[in-house]
Design an enzyme around this catalytic site. Structure first.
Site, PDB file in Angstrom:
ATOM      1  N   HIS A 153       0.818  -1.214   0.000  1.00  0.00           N
ATOM      2  CA  HIS A 153       0.000   0.000   0.000  1.00  0.00           C
ATOM      3  C   HIS A 153       0.853   1.266   0.000  1.00  0.00           C
ATOM      4  O   HIS A 153       0.413   2.305  -0.486  1.00  0.00           O
ATOM      5  CB  HIS A 153      -0.925   0.018   1.222  1.00  0.00           C
ATOM      6  CG  HIS A 153      -1.813  -1.184   1.317  1.00  0.00           C
ATOM      7  ND1 HIS A 153      -2.757  -1.495   0.362  1.00  0.00           N
ATOM      8  CD2 HIS A 153      -1.884  -2.157   2.267  1.00  0.00           C
ATOM      9  CE1 HIS A 153      -3.390  -2.606   0.718  1.00  0.00           C
ATOM     10  NE2 HIS A 153      -2.874  -3.031   1.864  1.00  0.00           N
ATOM     11  N   HIS A 194       5.643   7.005   6.456  1.00  0.00           N
ATOM     12  CA  HIS A 194       5.316   6.461   5.138  1.00  0.00           C
ATOM     13  C   HIS A 194       4.923   7.593   4.197  1.00  0.00           C
ATOM     14  O   HIS A 194       4.761   8.739   4.622  1.00  0.00           O
ATOM     15  CB  HIS A 194       4.199   5.417   5.237  1.00  0.00           C
ATOM     16  CG  HIS A 194       2.918   5.965   5.778  1.00  0.00           C
ATOM     17  ND1 HIS A 194       2.600   5.943   7.117  1.00  0.00           N
ATOM     18  CD2 HIS A 194       1.868   6.576   5.158  1.00  0.00           C
ATOM     19  CE1 HIS A 194       1.411   6.498   7.297  1.00  0.00           C
ATOM     20  NE2 HIS A 194       0.945   6.901   6.125  1.00  0.00           N
ATOM     21  N   HIS A 210       2.607   8.936   0.538  1.00  0.00           N
ATOM     22  CA  HIS A 210       1.480   8.801  -0.391  1.00  0.00           C
ATOM     23  C   HIS A 210       1.805   9.611  -1.641  1.00  0.00           C
ATOM     24  O   HIS A 210       2.390  10.695  -1.548  1.00  0.00           O
ATOM     25  CB  HIS A 210       0.190   9.307   0.248  1.00  0.00           C
ATOM     26  CG  HIS A 210      -0.221   8.555   1.483  1.00  0.00           C
ATOM     27  ND1 HIS A 210      -1.040   7.451   1.447  1.00  0.00           N
ATOM     28  CD2 HIS A 210       0.100   8.746   2.788  1.00  0.00           C
ATOM     29  CE1 HIS A 210      -1.225   6.989   2.673  1.00  0.00           C
ATOM     30  NE2 HIS A 210      -0.541   7.770   3.511  1.00  0.00           N
ATOM     31  N   GLU A 246      -2.781  13.519   0.296  1.00  0.00           N
ATOM     32  CA  GLU A 246      -4.085  13.181   0.859  1.00  0.00           C
ATOM     33  C   GLU A 246      -4.803  14.430   1.329  1.00  0.00           C
ATOM     34  O   GLU A 246      -5.962  14.656   0.980  1.00  0.00           O
ATOM     35  CB  GLU A 246      -3.906  12.176   1.998  1.00  0.00           C
ATOM     36  CG  GLU A 246      -3.315  10.858   1.523  1.00  0.00           C
ATOM     37  CD  GLU A 246      -3.674   9.705   2.427  1.00  0.00           C
ATOM     38  OE1 GLU A 246      -4.268   8.725   1.931  1.00  0.00           O
ATOM     39  OE2 GLU A 246      -3.343   9.768   3.635  1.00  0.00           O
ATOM     40  N   HIS A 281       3.834  11.143   6.034  1.00  0.00           N
ATOM     41  CA  HIS A 281       3.196  11.003   7.348  1.00  0.00           C
ATOM     42  C   HIS A 281       4.188  10.394   8.328  1.00  0.00           C
ATOM     43  O   HIS A 281       4.790   9.347   8.041  1.00  0.00           O
ATOM     44  CB  HIS A 281       1.949  10.113   7.272  1.00  0.00           C
ATOM     45  CG  HIS A 281       0.825  10.733   6.518  1.00  0.00           C
ATOM     46  ND1 HIS A 281      -0.254   9.995   6.052  1.00  0.00           N
ATOM     47  CD2 HIS A 281       0.592  12.010   6.143  1.00  0.00           C
ATOM     48  CE1 HIS A 281      -1.103  10.810   5.424  1.00  0.00           C
ATOM     49  NE2 HIS A 281      -0.605  12.034   5.472  1.00  0.00           N
ATOM     50  N   THR A 330      -5.892   7.198   7.576  1.00  0.00           N
ATOM     51  CA  THR A 330      -6.392   7.368   6.207  1.00  0.00           C
ATOM     52  C   THR A 330      -6.454   6.044   5.445  1.00  0.00           C
ATOM     53  O   THR A 330      -6.753   6.032   4.253  1.00  0.00           O
ATOM     54  CB  THR A 330      -5.510   8.362   5.434  1.00  0.00           C
ATOM     55  OG1 THR A 330      -4.173   7.850   5.350  1.00  0.00           O
ATOM     56  CG2 THR A 330      -5.495   9.716   6.111  1.00  0.00           C
TER      57      THR A 330
END
Length: 394
Positions: free
Chosen positions: A90, A115, A117, A129, A142, A224
């Site tokens: 992910h 991590h 995104h 996000e 994050h 999230t």
């Protein structure tokens, strides 16, 4: 016996179905059969009223003077132990040592992992996000912490109110390479497939954060990703962090969400959740509107160029006006000169010179002229008379 056997069989089937349907066993994704729109069907909290991420509308935020700057603890004290870089299908994440934490919140929070995104590199698409006034960034970092004052570990804290604290850093593309992010991006090729891990040299995690940690947005939200527990105190920094286009391209094109043994490879892209409704929640900010105004280098350059162009334009206009005034002045002078040379007696009739007065001649000169006139008349008469010495006949 038959009834009892059937009852036992039903119980076994029920427990098997329950185990298979537990959140830990459900394979979710951002798109597909169990995509974002289906998360709430399998993870009830994903449909709750305090979900994340959100769109921060700056005009609707509320200034809170009690919000002090965030202070990282031990972020730069990475020691000699390597970090673990992990592709979980992910996202890409790094497990952080327990001596790292953060102050500036109501409790002390201990770091657990960070991590990223991102999007897919397509035009007009984001990757972050959280959004600010409806605008997304190219990626988002994050850093996740748990409330170590109230709970023993991450597992115990993640389901409880105020159990987690996440720092959100918006990432945008700039012209220069960000060396701090190379500590992650340079090792992505070693974890291309899901479930792969690799040890990487430890580095200063604080170098990933923006320099200004005093201006941020704060609200209560959730994880999230499933199970979307609504236990997060969010801190989204106002200042963006820049990476180069080449660095973003690595993040968007190297990793796969599929495992190495799977024949069909699927790029790990667009791993961001769409913004959720605030539902009467208040987003607080640690700075006033005046203090929050920040000019980027591009905005400063644009302002300088605009001022210079304005000055040049003003100078051209002033020069044009001066030349025009000079032209009309010169034209007026030339017209006056021409008119004075062609019809000066008509124009300046009062300036005509008066005729010279006649003076009386002296008496002697007058008598002399009269004598000469008489003499001339006498001589003329003598010529007209007959001659007296003519010859006679004998």
């Amino acid at each position: 016996m038959d009834s009892l056997g059937l009852f036992i069989l039903l119980i076994l089937v029920f427990f098997h179905w329950t185990a298979a349907s537990s959140p830990e066993e459900i394979t979710w994704s951002y798109t597909g059969l169990i995509g974002q729109s289906e998360w709430s069907e399998h993870f009830p909290d994903c449909g709750g009223p305090s979900q994340s991420p959100v769109d921060v509308i700056t005009t609707q935020t509320k200034y809170d003077p009690s919000l002090i700057p965030v202070t990282p603890l031990g972020y730069s004290q990475h020691g000699n132990m390597p970090f673990t870089l992990h592709n979980n299908g992910h996202t890409v994440l790094i497990e952080l040592p327990e001596w790292m934490g953060v102050e500036g919140l109501p409790w002390l929070f201990t770091a657990t992992q960070l991590h990223l995104h991102w999007g897919n590199g397509g035009p007009g698409y984001g990757g972050s996000e959280h959004t600010i006034n409806g605008l997304s960034a190219d990626a988002e970092l994050h850093v996740v912490h748990y409330n170590s004052e109230l709970y023993a570990n991450m597992s115990a804290a993640m389901t409880q109110r105020y159990g987690l604290a996440v720092l959100g850093i918006l990432i945008v593309v700039g012209e220069e390479t960000n060396p701090a992010f190379n500590h992650i991006l340079n090792y992505l090729s070693r974890i291309r497939h899901s479930d792969q891990k690799v040890f990487i040299p430890a580095f200063d995690v604080q170098a990933l954060l923006p320099k200004d940690l005093g201006r941020y947005y704060r609200y209560n939200g959730s994880l999230t990703t499933p199970p979307c527990y609504q236990s997060v105190i969010w801190t989204v920094f106002h200042e963006r962090v820049q990476i180069s286009k080449a660095q973003l391209l690595k993040l968007e094109t190297i990793l796969y969400s599929s495992k190495a043994e799977e024949p069909d490879r699927m790029l790990l892209q667009d791993n961001y959740r769409v913004t959720q409704r605030l539902n009467h929640r208040i987003v607080f900010c640690s700075f006033t509107a005046e203090a929050g105004k920040e000019l980027t280098s591009g905005e400063v350059t644009a302002i300088v160029i605009g001022v210079m162009c304005g000055c040049v334009g003003l100078a051209v206009i002033v020069r044009f006006i001066v030349k025009t005034i000079r032209f009309f002045k010169l034209l007026h002078v030339e017209t006056a000169v021409v008119n004075s040379s062609t019809s000066s007696w008509d124009v300046l009739h009062n300036n005509r010179p008066a005729p010279m007065p006649r003076t009386k001649e002296p008496e002697k000169e007058k008598e002399k002229k009269q004598t000469m006139a008489l003499k001339a008349t006498s001589d003329l008469e003598r010529k007209d008379e007959p001659s007296l010495s003519c010859k006679t006949e004998p």
